[in-house]
Design a protein around this motif. Structure first.
Motif, mmCIF file in Angstrom:
data_model
loop_
_atom_site.group_PDB
_atom_site.id
_atom_site.type_symbol
_atom_site.label_atom_id
_atom_site.label_comp_id
_atom_site.label_asym_id
_atom_site.label_seq_id
_atom_site.Cartn_x
_atom_site.Cartn_y
_atom_site.Cartn_z
ATOM 1 N N ILE A 196 0.824 -1.210 0.000
ATOM 2 C CA ILE A 196 0.000 0.000 0.000
ATOM 3 C C ILE A 196 0.859 1.261 0.000
ATOM 4 O O ILE A 196 0.652 2.175 -0.800
ATOM 5 C CB ILE A 196 -0.946 0.004 1.223
ATOM 6 N N ASN A 255 -1.052 -4.826 2.644
ATOM 7 C CA ASN A 255 -2.430 -5.320 2.608
ATOM 8 C C ASN A 255 -2.387 -6.834 2.757
ATOM 9 O O ASN A 255 -1.806 -7.540 1.927
ATOM 10 C CB ASN A 255 -3.107 -4.934 1.293
ATOM 11 N N PRO A 258 -5.376 -4.217 6.054
ATOM 12 C CA PRO A 258 -4.079 -3.533 6.101
ATOM 13 C C PRO A 258 -3.358 -3.746 7.437
ATOM 14 O O PRO A 258 -3.994 -3.889 8.485
ATOM 15 C CB PRO A 258 -4.455 -2.054 5.921
#
Length: 349
Positions: free
Chosen positions: A294, A307, A312
């Motif tokens: 990410i 992720n 996350p």
């Protein structure tokens, strides 16, 4: 009903037909017929039937699906007016639809258990244990006595099985000799499924391995078919200036491109995989990697927002830190200071 006949009447045949027949094994189980058989044998209880059916499929002891039958020729001989005529017809045998078909792994595991644990694998064993459970539930016997008596007999069998040393493993079969190297060729169950092996483990030269394709079985594969599998690795073309190679490793078949590996799904045959399909697999893997990363931080290369399977999370210095749920939607906007604050709070907890 027979027609009216009188004593001394001559009976003449019109035609005699002889049809060739083949004996056939019992039909494979469906999920429903397997549950019915379990009930009939007194194995398990209604609450255990669903876990049994799902477990044997998750562990790939059986595969649910359709199996194409094979065409077989049979003969029909007819005697008519003193003359015999023969003709042949074809029939389809072994056609399975929605059945639970044993895999190589399932067959080998079953053979192993039947050989070393015949008393446990006996149908009457489970039914007998179920009766003992009922007796315990009704307060007629102690569970501790039942467990003690069971393990007094079971533990020595386990020890003997562990200590047993056999020349060939259960399910291992020698197909013949490799004409190029002169070494024996075996099929057996490896750590990641059925494999073909050229050479022995105690040879000076390490054995070579090839993954067994899904449409082959260790019980029926021939020497020529097994040697075909060692034509890998093979180069199927180029992509972005680098060769695309199809091969098989210790973790199964793969596509190699630019020193990166992509696993080939079980639905694809590595022997016939095309360049077009290989490129799709490469691009899918890149897309997954892009979605996985990410955000990275130039100020601290050890810190990254990733992720994962459950959403996350923060990865820092080789360790993972859970991200609060209220920040899942803002993972890409997190600053270095906010990430370090989450990491420090997690360490304190």
């Amino acid at each position: 009903m027979l027609p009216t006949m009188t004593e001394g009447e001559t009976l003449e045949y019109k035609e005699t037909v002889a049809t060739q027949r083949f004996s056939q094994g019992p039909a494979r189980y469906t999920e429903a017929s397997l549950v019915h058989k379990l009930e009939e044998l007194g194995i398990g209880r209604p609450s255990t039937y669903a876990p049994i059916i799902s477990t044997i499929q998750q562990r790939e002891y059986v595969q649910k699906g359709d199996k194409k039958g094979e065409s077989r020729i049979y003969t029909i001989d007819t005697l008519h007016n003193g003359k015999i005529t023969s003709k042949t017809k074809s029939e389809t045998v072994g056609n399975e639809k929605g059945k639970l078909v044993p895999t190589d792994v399932g067959t080998v595991v079953n053979d192993f258990l039947v050989k070393y644990f015949p008393n446990i694998m006996d149908y009457n064993f489970t039914a007998k244990v179920e009766n003992e459970f009922d007796s315990i539930a009704e307060g007629e016997s102690l569970w501790s006595d039942m467990i003690k008596n069971f393990y007094a007999k079971f533990e020595p069998i386990v020890e003997n099985t562990i200590n047993a040393r056999e020349e060939h493993k259960v399910g291992e079969r020698e197909l013949g000799i490799d004409p190029i190297s002169g070494r024996p060729v075996y099929v057996k169950i490896g750590r990641f499924g059925p494999v073909v092996q050229i050479g022995k483990a105690d040879d000076k030269e390490k054995p070579r391995f090839a993954q067994m394709p899904a449409d082959k079985s260790i019980g029926t594969i021939t020497l020529d078919e097994a040697l075909e599998l060692f034509k890998l690795p093979r180069t199927v073309g180029e992509f972005e200036g680098s060769p695309v190679v199809i091969g098989v490793g210790k973790y199964g078949p793969y596509v190699m491109h630019d020193r990166k590996y992509v696993s080939i799904p079980k639905t694809e045959d590595p022997m016939t995989l095309t360049l077009e399909t290989a490129i799709k697999l490469i691009l899918n893997k890149r897309n997954q990697e892009t979605q996985r990363h990410i955000k990275a931080f130039q100020e601290d290369p050890k810190l990254e927002v990733m992720n994962g399977r459950y959403g996350p999370y923060i990865c820092y210095d080789g360790k993972n830190y859970r991200l609060p749920k209220n920040l899942h939607g803002k993972a890409a906007e997190l600053t270095l200071e906010e990430c370090m604050e989450i990491i420090n709070n997690s360490k304190k907890k």
